[in-house]
Design an enzyme around this catalytic site. Structure first.
Site, PDB file in Angstrom:
ATOM      1  CE1 TYR A   1      -3.061  -2.984   0.308  1.00  0.00           C
ATOM      2  CE2 TYR A   1      -3.690  -2.238   2.491  1.00  0.00           C
ATOM      3  CZ  TYR A   1      -3.841  -3.120   1.430  1.00  0.00           C
ATOM      4  OH  TYR A   1      -4.785  -4.121   1.509  1.00  0.00           O
TER       5      TYR A   1
ATOM      6  CG  ASP B   1      -6.443  -4.765   4.701  1.00  0.00           C
ATOM      7  OD1 ASP B   1      -7.344  -4.817   5.555  1.00  0.00           O
ATOM      8  OD2 ASP B   1      -6.525  -4.062   3.675  1.00  0.00           O
TER       9      ASP B   1
ATOM     10  CG  ASP C   1     -11.088  -7.327   6.785  1.00  0.00           C
ATOM     11  OD1 ASP C   1     -10.629  -6.639   7.711  1.00  0.00           O
ATOM     12  OD2 ASP C   1     -11.638  -6.832   5.784  1.00  0.00           O
TER      13      ASP C   1
END
Length: 357
Positions: A138, A246, A250
């Protein structure tokens, strides 16, 4: 009396419902404890701000936020705006601008909640996922060329620096060292990505020498996803790249019963800048404005914020209140209940007021 300055940014979707709920709980908590106060300032930044001003936050927004002790953030994302505008214009701008390189995501199945894993009961899972939050996949490095033509190309380059990987490894080893099991799993994909991921593995081995108390192991990210489902009790502390963590966190939230109960801390461990605390769940367009959003993740996030601010007693009191309310069956529909956001909030406030200090 200790006073902590908090910047509240509800932003988008259900963030505009759960952050006010969190602040109501925090006000009740400060009143109950009596030895600290929260000086809260609200900011209307987000997608509505973008529609009015052409940007997600003011140009000097980071400078404004520097004077706060912590940031209490809701969610970002709008069904009518591209995610690269909303996410990069607000959340990532704050995270990267303030070098909040350690994203900490604890996972537990709270009392009264049910995991979709049939053999898992409350207390069986106690994980902390440490996500590198400043670079990696990212980093925003790449671009587009020949747009609209058959030869159009898009590149997305993951950036891994020795400084960045070393500091997140040290953070993860420190967390693992502080926990009873002292077990750290380093997650990469070094069998297929032979540069950046091998770099991660090598630095993990270097940092491990400074933490002889910690048992550490390596796991490939796909194997880790399977392990979270098949052998959840074998996991304690996990460290992974921005993208891998990430996704895994989740999955962890789903294993715990719902993303509606999953908290996050975006930390600058050096404390040069304010850290930011947010629930994992996102803006959840489908339920926004209906009054049914689960505020538990936001309350748990507030617990992490209080601990960061040096208020561990208040943080423990808040978490105990949340657990009592969940155990009593006062739950929103995402975790099998019928309560509204306001009803869960009122119940937690009542539990705080009735708690023994």
């Amino acid at each position: 009396m200790r006073t902590h300055r908090i910047a509240a940014i509800p932003a988008d979707g259900i963030g505009q419902e759960v952050i006010p709920a969190g602040l109501a709980v925090l006000r009740a908590l400060a009143e109950r404890c009596g030895d600290f106060a929260l000086d809260v300032e609200h900011f209307d930044w987000g997608s509505d701000y973008y529609r009015a001003n052409g940007r997600m936050m003011p140009e000097d927004g980071l400078e404004t936020l520097k004077r706060f002790d912590a940031i209490y953030f809701g969610a970002v994302g709008d069904k009518d705006l591209p995610d690269d505008i909303t996410l990069w214009g607000l959340r990532l701008k704050i995270c990267q601008g303030f070098d909040q390189y350690a994203n900490i995501r604890p996972t537990r199945v709270l009392p009264g909640l049910t995991s979709p894993l049939r053999a898992v009961e409350p207390g069986d899972i106690d994980w902390v996922i440490v996500r590198e939050n400043s670079e990696g996949e990212y980093a925003g490095h790449g671009g587009r060329a020949h747009r609209g033509h058959p030869e159009e190309i898009a590149t997305e380059t993951a950036i891994f620096t020795r400084a960045g990987v070393t500091r997140i490894m040290r953070t993860a080893f420190e967390i693992a060292k502080s926990r009873p099991r002292r077990l750290l799993t380093v997650v990469t994909k070094s069998n297929a990505q032979k540069h950046g991921m091998v770099f991660w593995d090598e630095i993990a081995a270097e940092v491990a020498k400074d933490f002889p108390q910690v048992t550490w192991e390596k796991e490939l990210v796909d194997a880790m996803a399977a392990r979270m489902i098949q052998r959840p009790g074998s996991i304690d502390t996990v460290v992974a790249t921005n993208l891998h963590a990430d996704i895994l966190s989740d999955l962890a939230g789903a294993v715990a019963g719902s993303l509606g109960v999953a908290p996050t801390a975006n930390l600058d461990p050096s404390r040069r800048f304010p850290s930011m605390f947010e629930p994992i769940h996102g803006s959840a367009f489908d339920i926004a404005g209906k009054g049914v959003a689960n505020p538990v993740a936001t309350f748990w996030t507030a617990t992490m914020m209080l601990e960061h601010l040096g208020e561990p007693v208040a943080g423990r009191l808040l978490m105990e209140a949340v657990e009592r309310v969940c155990a009593a069956g006062i739950r929103t529909r995402d975790v099998g209940g019928t309560a509204t956001t306001a009803e869960v909030t009122d119940a937690v406030i009542a539990a705080i007021k009735g708690a023994n200090l």
